[in-house]
Structure formats: structure tokens, C-alpha cells
Design an enzyme around this catalytic site. Structure first.
Site, PDB file in Angstrom:
ATOM      1  N   LYS A  78       0.852  -1.196   0.000  1.00 35.93           N
ATOM      2  CA  LYS A  78       0.000   0.000   0.000  1.00 35.93           C
ATOM      3  C   LYS A  78       0.884   1.241   0.000  1.00 35.93           C
ATOM      4  O   LYS A  78       1.913   1.276   0.701  1.00 35.93           O
ATOM      5  CB  LYS A  78      -0.895  -0.031   1.247  1.00 35.93           C
ATOM      6  N   SER A 153      -9.642   1.659   3.033  1.00 33.50           N
ATOM      7  CA  SER A 153      -8.823   2.423   2.132  1.00 33.50           C
ATOM      8  C   SER A 153      -7.789   1.588   1.373  1.00 33.50           C
ATOM      9  O   SER A 153      -7.234   2.074   0.381  1.00 33.50           O
ATOM     10  CB  SER A 153      -8.099   3.525   2.904  1.00 33.50           C
ATOM     11  N   SER A 177      -9.673  -0.818   7.278  1.00 29.29           N
ATOM     12  CA  SER A 177      -9.191  -0.662   5.896  1.00 29.29           C
ATOM     13  C   SER A 177      -8.495  -1.855   5.283  1.00 29.29           C
ATOM     14  O   SER A 177      -8.175  -1.826   4.098  1.00 29.29           O
ATOM     15  CB  SER A 177      -8.265   0.537   5.803  1.00 29.29           C
TER      16      SER A 177
HETATM   17  N1  GLN Z   1     -13.106   3.821   6.654  1.00 29.11           N
HETATM   18  C1  GLN Z   1     -12.405   4.236   7.826  1.00 29.11           C
HETATM   19  C2  GLN Z   1     -12.040   5.689   7.702  1.00 29.11           C
HETATM   20  O1  GLN Z   1     -12.376   6.270   6.748  1.00 29.11           O
HETATM   21  C3  GLN Z   1     -11.212   3.368   8.064  1.00 29.11           C
HETATM   22  C4  GLN Z   1      -9.982   3.781   7.385  1.00 29.11           C
HETATM   23  C5  GLN Z   1      -8.790   2.945   7.694  1.00 29.11           C
HETATM   24  O2  GLN Z   1      -8.895   1.907   8.343  1.00 29.11           O
HETATM   25  N2  GLN Z   1      -7.623   3.429   7.275  1.00 29.11           N
HETATM   26  O3  GLN Z   1     -11.453   6.251   8.549  1.00 29.11           O
END
Ligand code: GLN
Length: 488
Positions: A78, A153, A177
Site C-alpha cells: 500500500k 482504504s 481498511s
Molecule cells: N473507513 C475508515 C475511515 O475512513 C477506516 C480507514 C482505515 O482503516 N484506514 O477512517
């Protein structure tokens, strides 16, 4: 069968035994990325040195030298995890040309064991989002249906594994994420215990919640990579000094009798019926295999999302203060004075979702509001952690759906951030409590979209999660079913 269809463990065995050359694997994969990734949009950059690394591994094997545990396996990273050779953009215009002066701890570990970094994958800017639509560069699509989001994400990471354009990938999980995109893309996603994997070189979003996670085609592949990247690192002050078990060797030595808790709050209103049915059928599989299923309650679950979005925004607003156009990243060409330079650099380069979090974070931390929001959210976090501590006195694992709905259409929820935040209900509690959670495929909707089941466990019990997940895999075939996109 094409090489890209094998699991990471299988491809490593082929390379090690001399049956296949690492360079053949890389060549085939790079060709496939060229053909397939334009439709998916997983990658932000490709490692030009991958082929020469593969050749070096082949030479080592030919000359009889020992090779590492990940010999020749192409691994996608990532793009918020620092790499010396490839840009680390965090999916943000702010860092569009940023080259890290060092490798993240996990990247060092992978390279030491002869794994090959194949490229960097797309994400919601700085990890903020649930769809990968908030990337500053491009939208990533779900290989099961190109009209749909892969989740986020770590959407690029999950889609790359699902589409067989990587064998394994690393993501980061602050509120889900890794598990959520894994669930949407029909692959395995593990968020380990907070502190289990060093965050050295992971660009911070919300430091008290962030954890590097793994995405793979099956459970054994996760065990293989976890073995290599897990363990103490003195460059991360939250890294745990705990022994690392032999994940792969003990994958099938599951204890005979174990108790699974099923929290009623995770099956309440708003849960898609097909998902509920699949997870209940999965529970039956465990029951048939001797597990005891216990209905239980995690009473503070409903406050998780609110607490998470306050705490994570607060930490993000502070972590992102460093992108001021001076020390890092984008600087405006056009400014009157230094204050104007800060303002323009930040407003010209951050995307809307990131700006929203910065504003929210500054608000909840401001004088007069700190007690009402940040402090209150921190107390809720403790209550949620206590819920889990109590639950794990009675049960060994907790099983729930990973997400309340399957993958939705690109653009469908992008204008309603609150609705999107609410869909994180099932993944957020594990981050707030710091416990490990894994999402594994457990079914499909009638229109062919993958469904994921989440297994959570006690702190440090990644081993148990892998064993339980593996047990399920050995009884079912969901992890073997591939998107049609892969074959065409
Ligand atoms: N969807 C969550 C957010 O927008 C989780 C994001 C993540 O785990 N990086 O914060």
C-alpha cells in the site's frame, strides 16, 4: 494453470524446488498487470527492479545457497508504507513526488526474506475512506464487478490480490481498511493486535489505531507473511516484546473445543439479509465441527463509530500538520507571504475527505470542546475495550459479518460521508480495543458479490484466528472461487 493463479506458498515452493524460475513468475505477472490493471487501477507504481531481484534469487537457488522464507514471491505494498526505491504518495497530491529516505520495517523484513516488492497500490488519501474513491490519483475498481468499489482504504491492495495481479499485499487498518476491502473483494484480510507489527515507516493517519495488515488469497499465505513481518522493533515505541509463534507450522493444530461468541449488536438492523444468512451458515460449519456457539452482547458497539471518527480525526489533524509545504511535500508556486504559503499549499493539495477530517479533528480538540468530544470519545473507547475483555473471559473468538452491506457502486455514497462512516460499524471496535481481527470469504450474494466473515480474538492471538479461519477454509470452497474478470 497460469503461474499467477497459484497461492504465494505454492509459488514459493515451485521456485525453491527449481520447478519454476522467480523471473518467470515476475515476467508473467508484469505482463498481466499491463493487460489487467488498466481496468482495475490497483497500482500507483511498479518496481522496475523486480525482474533483476528475481534473477538474483534464481542465481542463489542455482548455486545452492539458501533462500529466504518469501523467496521470489511478488508482494504489493500500500502506498502509505515507505519504500526507498519507489515513491510513497499516500494517494495524495501532497506527496506526489515523495521518495522516502528509508524502507519501512515491514519492507526490510520482506526483502531480507527474498520477497519481491512488485509495486505500490492505490488507497484513499492517507487511508481516509472506505472505497478508494478518495485517492488523489484514480479510482480503483472491484474485480468482481467493475462498476463497484473494491472497498478501502486499502482498495488497491485487496483488488490486486483478488484479480491475481499480486500474490500477497500489505495494507493498513485504522478502522477496517484491510478487513473491509478484503471482504468486498473475496480475499483474506488480517489486522493483527495493535503493536504486533512495527509501524516504523507506515505514514501515520491515527497513530493509536493504525496497524499494518495483510491481504492474501488464503489463510496459509497470511500465516507465511505474518511470520516474516511480525515481532518487536525498537524503532516503534508501541511495538510489543512478545514471542512470535510458528504460524505456518501450527496452522492445523487447532484446539478441539472452542467457544465462539456471536454478538447480537452485529446482527441488528441495517444488516443485509444475504450477509446475515451466509454468516449464520458459516457458524453452522463451526458447530458441526464441535465448536460451541454462544449468543452474547457487546453493549457499547453502537457508540464505536462516533468515538472512532472523533479520535481518528483528532489524531489525523495533528499528524497531518507536518505537511506544510516546508518540511514535506507540495508547495504552492503562488503566494504572498509565509502564512499564505501554508494555506495555499495545504488547500491546493489535500482532497476534500482529508480536509473534512482535519477540520473535524481541530474542532474536537479545541478549547471548550475537548472534554465534550475527545475526552468523551476516549472514555467510550475504554468501555468498548472492557466489553471485549469481559467477553473473552467467556468465549475464545467472536464472529460477525465484516460489513453490513456488500460492495456498492462507484459514486453511490461519495456525497454522503456520514452514511459511509456508519458502514464501518463492525470493523471499528477491534481497532478501538486493539485486538486482532481477520476477514475471510464465507459466501456470495445472489448477484455474485463476495461476502466476508470477521473473526476477532484476544490480544496477541493471531495464531488462534488463523487456525479457526483455516478450519473454515478446509470445510468450504469460497476462497477458491475467482472473479470472471480473472479469466478473460
Ligand atoms: N473507513 C475508515 C475511515 O475512513 C477506516 C480507514 C482505515 O482503516 N484506514 O477512517
Amino acid at each position: 494453470m497460469h503461474l499467477y493463479e497459484f497461492t504465494a506458498l505454492q509459488i514459493k515452493e515451485k521456485i525453491k524446488s527449481g520447478e519454476t524460475l522467480a523471473q518467470e513468475v515476475i515476467k508473467e505477472l508484469l505482463d498481466r498487470i499491463k493487460v489487467k490493471d488498466p481496468d482495475i487501477g490497483s497500482y500507483l507504481s511498479i518496481n522496475e527492479n523486480a525482474l533483476s531481484k528475481a534473477c538474483a534469487i534464481d542465481d542463489k537457488i542455482k548455486s545452492g545457497q539458501t533462500v529466504g522464507a518469501l523467496a521470489g514471491i511478488p508482494i504489493a505494498i500500500k502506498d502509505n508504507i515507505c519504500t526507498l526505491d519507489l515513491k510513497t504518495t499516500c494517494g495524495s497530491k501532497v506527496l506526489s513526488s515523495f521518495l522516502s529516505p528509508y524502507n519501512a520495517h515491514v519492507v526490510e523484513c520482506i526483502e531480507k526474506e527474498d520477497g519481491i516488492i512488485i509495486g505500490k497500490t492505490n488507497l484513499d488519501e492517507f487511508g481516509m475512506g472506505s472505497t478508494t474513491e478518495h485517492s488523489g490519483f484514480k479510482v480503483t475498481r472491484n474485480p468482481w464487478d467493475l462498476q463497484r468499489i473494491p472497498g478501502g482504504s486499502s482498495g488497491g491492495a485487496a483488488a490486486s490480490v483478488a484479480a491475481d495481479i499480486s500474490f500477497l499485499s500489505l495494507g493498513s487498518d485504522t478502522g477496517g481498511s484491510v478487513r473491509q476491502p478484503a471482504s468486498f473483494c473475496g480475499v483474506v484480510g488480517l489486522k493483527p493486535t495493535y503493536g504486533r507489527i512495527s509501524r516504523y515507516g507506515l505514514v501515520a493517519f491515527a497513530s493509536s489505531l493504525d496497524q499494518i495488515g495483510l491481504i492474501s488469497k488464503d489463510v496459509a499465505d497470511t500465516a507465511l507473511l505474518l511470520q516474516v513481518i511480525c515481532g518487536y522493533d525498537n524503532r516503534d515505541s508501541t511495538s510489543l516484546q512478545k514471542d512470535v509463534p510458528k504460524y505456518i507450522e501450527q496452522l492445523d493444530s487447532i484446539e478441539k473445543k472452542f467457544k465462539i461468541g456471536v454478538p447480537k449488536e452485529f446482527f441488528a438492523n441495517g444488516l443485509n439479509e444475504e450477509i446475515s444468512k451466509s454468516v449464520n451458515e458459516a457458524l453452522d460449519v463451526f458447530k458441526k465441527n464441535g465448536a460451541e456457539i454462544v449468543e452474547m452482547s457487546l453493549p457499547h458497539t453502537e457508540f464505536g463509530v462516533a468515538a472512532y471518527y472523533i479520535i481518528s480525526a483528532a489524531e489525523a489533524s495533528s499528524n497531518l500538520a507536518r505537511y506544510d509545504g516546508v518540511r514535506y511535500g507540495y508547495r504552492t508556486q503562488n503566494c504572498k507571504n509565509i502564512i499564505d504559503m501554508y494555506e495555499r499549499s495545504r488547500s491546493e493539495s489535500f482532497g476534500n475527505e482529508v480536509k473534512r477530517r482535519i477540520i473535524m479533528g481541530n474542532y474536537v480538540l479545541s478549547t471548550g470542546y475537548y472534554d465534550a468530544y475527545y475526552l468523551k470519545a476516549s472514555k467510550v473507547r475504554t468501555l468498548i475495550k472492557n466489553d471485549f475483555d469481559k467477553a473473552f473471559e467467556k468465549v475464545d473468538y467472536i464472529i460477525s459479518p465484516t460489513t453490513p452491506v456488500p460492495a456498492y457502486k462507484v459514486g453511490e455514497k461519495v456525497s454522503d460521508p456520514l452514511e459511509m462512516y456508519l458502514l464501518d460499524t463492525y470493523t471499528i471496535p477491534a481497532n478501538l480495543a486493539g485486538i486482532p481481527g481477520i476477514s475471510i470469504p464465507c459466501g456470495f450474494t445472489n448477484n455474485g458479490l463476495p461476502i466476508g466473515m470477521q473473526i476477532m480474538g484476544r490480544h496477541y492471538n493471531e495464531q488462534g484466528l488463523l487456525q479457526v479461519a483455516r478450519k473454515f477454509e478446509s470445510e468450504t470452497d469460497f476462497h477458491k472461487i475467482k472473479p470472471k474478470f480473472n479469466a478473460t
